[in-house]
Design a protein around this motif. Structure first.
Motif, PDB file in Angstrom:
ATOM      1  N   LEU A  80       0.764  -1.221   0.012  1.00 12.05           N
ATOM      2  CA  LEU A  80      -0.104   0.027  -0.126  1.00 12.05           C
ATOM      3  C   LEU A  80       0.820   1.329   0.110  1.00 12.05           C
ATOM      4  CD1 LEU A  80      -2.868  -0.852   2.576  1.00 12.05           C
ATOM      5  CD2 LEU A  80      -3.113   0.016   0.304  1.00 12.05           C
ATOM      6  N   PRO A  82       3.206   2.806  -1.787  1.00  9.12           N
ATOM      7  CA  PRO A  82       3.489   3.672  -3.043  1.00  9.12           C
ATOM      8  C   PRO A  82       2.024   4.585  -3.263  1.00  9.12           C
ATOM      9  CG  PRO A  82       3.826   1.403  -3.380  1.00  9.12           C
ATOM     10  CD  PRO A  82       3.535   1.266  -2.330  1.00  9.12           C
ATOM     11  N   HIS A  83       0.906   4.082  -2.641  1.00 10.16           N
ATOM     12  CA  HIS A  83      -0.241   4.591  -2.777  1.00 10.16           C
ATOM     13  C   HIS A  83      -0.170   5.929  -1.961  1.00 10.16           C
ATOM     14  CE1 HIS A  83      -4.516   4.225  -4.024  1.00 10.16           C
ATOM     15  NE2 HIS A  83      -4.861   4.233  -2.956  1.00 10.16           N
ATOM     16  N   PHE A  84       0.489   5.854  -0.813  1.00  9.44           N
ATOM     17  CA  PHE A  84       0.662   6.913   0.146  1.00  9.44           C
ATOM     18  C   PHE A  84       1.840   7.973  -0.065  1.00  9.44           C
ATOM     19  CE2 PHE A  84      -2.182   5.801   3.878  1.00  9.44           C
ATOM     20  CZ  PHE A  84      -2.838   4.674   3.367  1.00  9.44           C
ATOM     21  N   LYS A  85       2.372   7.923  -1.320  1.00  7.90           N
ATOM     22  CA  LYS A  85       3.530   8.535  -1.663  1.00  7.90           C
ATOM     23  C   LYS A  85       3.299   9.902  -1.376  1.00  7.90           C
ATOM     24  CE  LYS A  85       5.948   9.948  -5.885  1.00  7.90           C
ATOM     25  NZ  LYS A  85       6.509   9.731  -7.390  1.00  7.90           N
ATOM     26  N   HIS A  86       2.010  10.586  -1.770  1.00  4.27           N
ATOM     27  CA  HIS A  86       2.222  12.007  -1.425  1.00  4.27           C
ATOM     28  C   HIS A  86       1.508  12.575  -0.235  1.00  4.27           C
ATOM     29  CE1 HIS A  86       2.998  13.048  -5.802  1.00  4.27           C
ATOM     30  NE2 HIS A  86       2.227  12.075  -5.995  1.00  4.27           N
ATOM     31  N   SER A  87       0.855  11.755   0.592  1.00  2.00           N
ATOM     32  CA  SER A  87       0.344  11.886   1.841  1.00  2.00           C
ATOM     33  C   SER A  87       1.450  11.626   3.124  1.00  2.00           C
ATOM     34  CB  SER A  87      -0.854  11.196   2.054  1.00  2.00           C
ATOM     35  OG  SER A  87      -0.539   9.936   2.222  1.00  2.00           O
ATOM     36  N   LEU A  94      -2.581   9.140   9.405  1.00  2.24           N
ATOM     37  CA  LEU A  94      -2.364   8.466   8.154  1.00  2.24           C
ATOM     38  C   LEU A  94      -1.598   7.067   8.536  1.00  2.24           C
ATOM     39  CD1 LEU A  94      -1.270  11.486   5.910  1.00  2.24           C
ATOM     40  CD2 LEU A  94      -2.952   9.502   5.237  1.00  2.24           C
ATOM     41  N   LEU A  97      -4.670   4.982   9.226  1.00  2.00           N
ATOM     42  CA  LEU A  97      -5.204   4.387   7.836  1.00  2.00           C
ATOM     43  C   LEU A  97      -4.476   3.532   7.267  1.00  2.00           C
ATOM     44  CD1 LEU A  97      -6.724   7.997   6.717  1.00  2.00           C
ATOM     45  CD2 LEU A  97      -7.841   6.024   7.656  1.00  2.00           C
ATOM     46  N   LEU A 100      -5.200   0.266   9.131  1.00  2.00           N
ATOM     47  CA  LEU A 100      -6.530  -0.377   8.893  1.00  2.00           C
ATOM     48  C   LEU A 100      -6.659  -0.603   7.584  1.00  2.00           C
ATOM     49  CD1 LEU A 100      -8.582   2.330  10.730  1.00  2.00           C
ATOM     50  CD2 LEU A 100      -8.319   0.076  11.549  1.00  2.00           C
ATOM     51  N   ALA A 101      -6.180  -0.017   6.510  1.00  2.00           N
ATOM     52  CA  ALA A 101      -6.298  -0.448   4.907  1.00  2.00           C
ATOM     53  C   ALA A 101      -5.424  -1.972   4.844  1.00  2.00           C
ATOM     54  CB  ALA A 101      -5.726   0.716   4.093  1.00  2.00           C
ATOM     55  N   LYS A 105      -7.114  -5.168   3.772  1.00  2.00           N
ATOM     56  CA  LYS A 105      -6.744  -6.013   2.634  1.00  2.00           C
ATOM     57  C   LYS A 105      -6.543  -7.290   2.962  1.00  2.00           C
ATOM     58  CE  LYS A 105      -3.429  -4.226  -0.762  1.00  2.00           C
ATOM     59  NZ  LYS A 105      -4.459  -3.710  -1.809  1.00  2.00           N
TER      60      LYS A 105
ATOM     61  N   PHE B 248      -3.638   8.689  -5.955  1.00  2.00           N
ATOM     62  CA  PHE B 248      -2.896   8.662  -4.501  1.00  2.00           C
ATOM     63  C   PHE B 248      -3.643   9.126  -3.452  1.00  2.00           C
ATOM     64  CE2 PHE B 248       0.202   9.040  -8.115  1.00  2.00           C
ATOM     65  CZ  PHE B 248       1.001   7.929  -7.871  1.00  2.00           C
ATOM     66  N   VAL B 249      -3.119   8.826  -2.357  1.00  2.00           N
ATOM     67  CA  VAL B 249      -4.055   9.390  -0.928  1.00  2.00           C
ATOM     68  C   VAL B 249      -3.476  10.878  -1.076  1.00  2.00           C
ATOM     69  CG1 VAL B 249      -4.232   9.331   1.369  1.00  2.00           C
ATOM     70  CG2 VAL B 249      -3.722   7.081   0.069  1.00  2.00           C
ATOM     71  N   PRO B 250      -4.502  11.709  -1.143  1.00  2.00           N
ATOM     72  CA  PRO B 250      -3.852  13.216  -1.025  1.00  2.00           C
ATOM     73  C   PRO B 250      -3.446  13.607   0.143  1.00  2.00           C
ATOM     74  CG  PRO B 250      -6.271  12.890  -1.813  1.00  2.00           C
ATOM     75  CD  PRO B 250      -5.905  11.419  -1.084  1.00  2.00           C
ATOM     76  N   PRO B 251      -2.671  14.595   0.154  1.00  2.00           N
ATOM     77  CA  PRO B 251      -1.967  15.018   1.564  1.00  2.00           C
ATOM     78  C   PRO B 251      -2.829  15.453   2.446  1.00  2.00           C
ATOM     79  CG  PRO B 251      -0.950  15.983  -0.247  1.00  2.00           C
ATOM     80  CD  PRO B 251      -2.207  15.433  -0.945  1.00  2.00           C
TER      81      PRO B 251
END
Lengths: 111, 289
Positions: A80, A82-87, A94, A97, A100-101, A105, B248-251
């Motif tokens: 998961l 890479p999905h959180f790359k920007h957050s 987070l 999250l 939990l994610a 899964k 993507f997950v937003p910031p």
């Protein structure tokens, strides 16, 4: 004393300070020893955590559901990420999250 | 080169182009007028809604879904008005009718099914967060969540080719979609969606959170609503519930999180409550009536 998350509270733990509900109403006073009924009441009134006496370090990672394989969970978290790359996962919300994610899964066999 | 040099679009230009293609069903205006009229009765409101049988059926199924917990007890619109409330029912009617408006977007550009799954999930989670906070009239949070990405739909309709390129760029360069929009179009889907809802005369407590869901700090009028939709959207992306143009997950805006007054441990409990409602609501709202 240390703040213990609701799901980690156990019978017999002793409160270091008063437990209030979200409207500030007192539910249980400092010094009380927790029983099952208290835990139910906390849950009903949306209490998130309680200050417990005699605890220096609190590991607030919640216990995993029994059917979850910790190895699979780590793998799911990594899948998961890479999905959180920007957050990022620095913020506690987070981080939770992501956890939990990953649990979701693994439970749903999504990975 | 994939893109023209400088973005030359404005939000107003987009809205003008959109209003010739899409408009809200007339009943929404009539419903709004009736609700705001001091002498309107429950029966009057019931009459306006029941003129549309498909809408009536969907509203009754919604009212009897796990979201409300009345399970089969709401058998007429007037009963729904009494139990749920007039403004709430108007908001639900808006949600139930908007999905039917956007037709004709090519499936290979955007899958409507996954788009609405993401939108409905965001609405349900926003509603659950609001319920947890004991907010009044939680239906407005549902509608704002459900419509938060509506700007993506109108951009896909009016600027289809550009949207296809932007989705591609988002994937190959691993960028945030709304950043790419800002660079290529000059504004993002949040701003476009908010402007469309204002053009449709949807109340500001729904239009504003849509407009600011990626930048809740800029929402001056409804900061709590905007923060809540911001968080609900992040949760949807983290859980991969449906899919919009965003990959993507937003910031996270830390101040928006703080405004919610929630500890991270409570997220699990809220999601346990919200998740089962998502599929059910999706089925009710996508069922061709």
């Amino acid at each position: 004393m240390g703040l213990v998350a609701l799901d980690n509270l156990g019978i017999g733990m002793v409160l270091a300070s008063d437990v209030l509900d979200r409207n500030g109403r007192m539910l249980l006073g400092a010094g009380a020893e927790l029983n099952q009924k208290h835990l139910t009441i906390f849950r009903t009134w949306g209490v998130a955590e309680a200050d417990i006496a005699g605890i220096d370090y609190v590991d607030n990672e919640l216990p995993l559901p029994a059917e979850i394989d910790p190895v699979a969970l780590v793998a799911a978290e990594e899948a998961l990420l890479p999905h959180f790359k920007h957050s990022g996962t620095e913020h506690p919300a987070l981080r939770e999250l992501l956890r939990l994610a990953a649990i979701r899964k693994v439970l749903h066999g999504l990975c | 080169m994939a893109f023209a040099d400088a973005p030359t679009y404005t939000v107003q230009w987009l809205i003008d182009r959109t209003s010739t293609v899409y408009s809200l069903p007339l009943f929404y205006d009539r419903l709004n007028e009736a609700i705001n009229h001091p002498r309107t009765s429950v029966d009057d409101i019931g009459k306006i809604i029941t003129e549309d049988q498909g809408l009536t059926a969907r509203l009754l199924r919604l009212a009897n879904s796990p979201m409300f917990g009345y399970f089969g007890k709401v058998d007429s619109i007037s009963k729904a008005v009494t139990i749920i409330g007039t403004q709430q029912l108007r908001d639900l009617a808006l949600a139930a009718s908007v999905m039917g408006i956007f037709k004709g977007i090519p499936e290979e550009l955007m899958s409507m099914a996954t788009f609405w799954r993401h939108s409905i999930a965001c609405g349900i989670i926003a509603r659950a967060l609001a319920t947890w906070r004991r907010e009044t009239n939680v239906e407005r949070f549902f509608v704002a969540g459900m419509l938060h990405d509506i700007g993506q739909l109108i951009m896909a309709t009016v600027l289809g080719e550009l949207v296809r390129k932007m989705i591609e760029e988002t994937q190959t360069e691993e960028l945030l979609y709304f950043d790419v929009e800002l660079k290529r179009v000059g504004f993002d889907h949040a701003e476009a969606g908010g402007a469309l809802l204002k053009d449709w005369k949807i109340p500001a407590n729904i239009a504003d959170p849509v407009a600011f869901h990626h930048r809740p700090a800029r929402a001056e009028q409804f900061p709590l609503e905007a923060s809540l939709i911001h968080i609900a959207d992040i949760i949807c992306q983290a859980f991969e519930l449906g899919q919009s143009c965003e990959r993507f997950v937003p910031p996270l805006d830390g101040a928006a999180w703080d405004r919610l007054g929630m500890t991270p441990h409570q997220l699990g409990a809220v999601m346990k409550q919200a998740e089962p409602q998502i599929e059910e609501t999706f089925a009710i709202l996508t069922d061709a009536a």
